[in-house]
Design an enzyme around this catalytic site. Structure first.
Site, PDB file in Angstrom:
ATOM      1  N   TYR A 168       0.936  -0.998   0.096  1.00  0.00           N
ATOM      2  CA  TYR A 168       0.172  -0.141  -0.154  1.00  0.00           C
ATOM      3  C   TYR A 168       0.920   1.172  -0.087  1.00  0.00           C
ATOM      4  O   TYR A 168       1.471   1.655   1.037  1.00  0.00           O
ATOM      5  CB  TYR A 168      -1.167  -0.177   1.180  1.00  0.00           C
ATOM      6  CG  TYR A 168      -2.099   1.088   1.034  1.00  0.00           C
ATOM      7  CD1 TYR A 168      -3.298   0.604   0.527  1.00  0.00           C
ATOM      8  CD2 TYR A 168      -1.928   2.141   1.724  1.00  0.00           C
ATOM      9  CE1 TYR A 168      -4.227   1.359   0.393  1.00  0.00           C
ATOM     10  CE2 TYR A 168      -2.961   3.144   1.652  1.00  0.00           C
ATOM     11  CZ  TYR A 168      -4.132   2.671   1.163  1.00  0.00           C
ATOM     12  OH  TYR A 168      -5.182   3.657   1.038  1.00  0.00           O
ATOM     13  N   TYR A 209      -4.847   5.410  -7.690  1.00  0.00           N
ATOM     14  CA  TYR A 209      -5.109   5.392  -6.108  1.00  0.00           C
ATOM     15  C   TYR A 209      -6.567   4.843  -5.920  1.00  0.00           C
ATOM     16  O   TYR A 209      -7.442   5.621  -5.945  1.00  0.00           O
ATOM     17  CB  TYR A 209      -4.828   6.558  -5.314  1.00  0.00           C
ATOM     18  CG  TYR A 209      -5.092   6.481  -3.943  1.00  0.00           C
ATOM     19  CD1 TYR A 209      -4.205   5.728  -3.097  1.00  0.00           C
ATOM     20  CD2 TYR A 209      -6.098   7.120  -3.431  1.00  0.00           C
ATOM     21  CE1 TYR A 209      -4.415   5.689  -1.623  1.00  0.00           C
ATOM     22  CE2 TYR A 209      -6.096   7.189  -1.813  1.00  0.00           C
ATOM     23  CZ  TYR A 209      -5.531   6.425  -1.309  1.00  0.00           C
ATOM     24  OH  TYR A 209      -5.716   6.304   0.268  1.00  0.00           O
TER      25      TYR A 209
END
Lengths: 389, 389
Positions: free
Chosen positions: A297, A348
């Site tokens: 992440y 994203y």
């Protein structure tokens, strides 16, 4: 043997993946987040030949505006047996959503669960600007922590200071991911090569984050279909196993940086994710050495470094050197990371597009394919999953 | 036998319950929703002798402002392995939260899960007034469906019309619950007796809902501790089994009334909850005749009538007569309902205080105790649970 076979049959897998186009913030104006969420789910169902009407579970996270009831009505699903909006933001929610879906199909609570996330920062809230979190005005705003970069910079700054992380080492993360994006036609920054000079010249957002350390603000949606191996046999394509998935948070994580940087070393750096890592490796019966590729992440490049340590690929403070030595690059690194470009360079979608890329890797369909990839880790310090071919 | 014992040992139970004071809206001014949520969780832990630091799961629902990370920091929990904010509003979320907690402890994802809900309408949004739902401005507001009474009245109106439900039959629900509240010192309306005349004279909120058909706006919080029977053996008191719990929604439910009243009879009346009922009765191995007391989600009295039918206590359209015949009253009815006073007269903690009362019944500790109660149903058409002594 029969019992083992049955166990295998009822184990969760990801059968289908779907993505909309990914665009810079504001690039999608002709349809809303809800329409994109539906498009991604329908594509994921079509990807594995599932009739969308068979979907009986809908799981998203982080206050996705496309709540299950709207999705149910919009998709015309006849029966919903699980609707969940997992708490934990992007990093703490995305792989926990996969975990909830996996538990649901393994326990029989639902049969086909769509895990989805639609996020158009051109239509709603911009994460790079003022940011609504419950109690934020009381607990975060007085300290100037108005948005994720401001909340998280103090942790990265302490990490950088404690271990002497070099600017060029953080840059190596951003450069590697941009390189992967250059081969991925879906990546928002596919045609925007990055150099170390350009990285260093870019403006400082909040120390130590320069512009290219920060993920994008963009528009798009993606989805996965989670079911059991037994059910997946009647679908198209080869499913990818969910070997382990879970959520975890210890003091210093979930608080969005609230005081975390003042905590003991283990907590500020990993949010206690080390225990989550141990738990998931244990459940999957593997260790870090067995991981062929990881999708970590990357809201900010420094957290990729921290999570390389948290998930055991190198020791505390060693990630800067690990990255500098070329371990994360494609095709020659020992652990190619974020092979579609990650949040920094593909898009994203709050962690879920990294899961889509993980599935692609284990199908052998990535544009930066890791040879013979069998195990892929999806990792944030507060939620993670281990996928197997 | 060994396998059956193990199965029993790993089955979920509710070991502890906790409640703050319940007050009319605005009655709690000295502390916020978050402090109340913590108080309820700490009381539930103390109730079963659990050290609060052992709690490793936190589950609430319906966008509780007391999100898991704030709870974790406030309670000082060393490790959180499950943090969930279940989707589905109050009725669709509250018993689904119990289901998620039960799945988590049964699968080993967490050991002690606190299910909680804190709701102070004096501090935040008033449900009886304008109501924020995602996409509400686009899909609900144009039809005047600004708040729950407005969203749900058309369903109740059609039900009333289709089956000739009498005002006095809806009133019988409100009167029975107010009578129960008169014996419950925790009930907000403990000292406010209600008569049929007063019910009929009260102002119409939106047809067919009169004032006393509507749940309260109030302040308070409550919580449950969910764990396995095996772990509960080391705690205080006698745990109550979660025999079955789940979530379900079919077209016409989750939409908050959006078009539901135009749907085929089965859907507008039960939101498809009949299938949820069948599933849970099947899992628990019981039928409606085995239920000793039910706590039915009473945001509006008419939905108690509909859910008596949905959960099989009488046939379609028969609930008005069922109630009129005295079946739901305490102590002589065949199925005493909402024995603490329910949302209409104890407090509206979004369904979770009904679960607390269900546990009290099976412990033999209700102020309107059903003799030898062994099975309690917690029911909304979109989430439900069956508890056993």
């Amino acid at each position: 043997m029969a019992s083992s076979a049955r166990r295998r049959g009822s184990r969760a897998c990801i059968a289908g993946i779907g993505e909309t186009v990914y665009t810079p913030r504001g690039g999608i104006r002709d349809r809303g987040e809800l329409a994109l969420a539906c498009e991604a789910v329908l594509k994921a169902a079509a990807d594995c030949g599932l009739a969308a009407s068979s979907i009986d579970g809908l799981v998203s996270f982080a206050n996705d505006s496309s709540v299950p009831w709207l999705m149910q009505e919009s998709l015309g699903l006849p029966a919903l047996r699980l609707g969940s909006m997992v708490w934990g933001g992007g990093g703490g929610g995305c792989y926990a959503a996969i975990a909830q879906a996996a538990s649901a199909v393994e326990s029989g609570a639902a049969s086909y669960v769509a895990v989805y996330r639609s996020l158009c920062q051109g239509q709603g809230q911009r994460y790079g600007q003022g940011y609504d979190v419950p109690h934020g005005p009381a607990f975060l705003d007085p300290f100037g922590m108005f948005s994720p970069p401001l909340m998280l910079a103090p942790l990265a700054q302490r990490y950088k200071h404690d271990y002497g992380i070099l600017d060029s080492q953080a840059a190596a993360v951003a450069l590697a991911f941009r390189d992967n994006a250059s081969r991925n036609p879906r990546a928002v920054f596919r045609d925007r090569p990055l150099t170390l000079a350009r990285y260093l010249e870019a403006r400082m957002i909040t120390e130590p984050f320069r512009l290219y350390d920060c993920c994008q603000e963009n528009d798009g949606a993606c989805a996965l279909i989670v079911t059991t191996h037994e059910r997946a046999r009647d679908l198209k394509g080869r499913p990818v196993s969910v070997l382990a998935a879970g959520q975890g948070a210890e003091p210093g994580w979930g608080s969005g940086g609230l005081g975390s940087h003042n905590m003991p070393e283990e907590y500020y750096r990993s949010g206690g994710g080390r225990h989550l890592a141990e738990r998931l490796y244990g459940k999957a019966g593997i260790g870090p050495r067995d991981v062929d590729t990881a999708q970590i992440y990357d809201h900010f490049s420094y957290f990729v470094l921290m999570n390389l340590e948290t998930f055991g690929f190198c020791g505390p403070g060693e990630a800067g050197r690990f990255v500098q030595d070329g371990h994360i690059g494609w095709p020659d690194g020992s652990l190619p990371l974020n092979t579609a470009g990650g949040h920094l360079s593909e898009a994203y979608i709050h962690g879920l597009n990294l899961a889509v890329e993980g599935v692609r890797q284990l199908r052998g369909e990535s544009t930066s394919q890791v040879k013979d990839a069998e195990i892929c880790l999806l990792a944030n310090s507060a939620s993670a999953a281990i996928l197997g071919r």
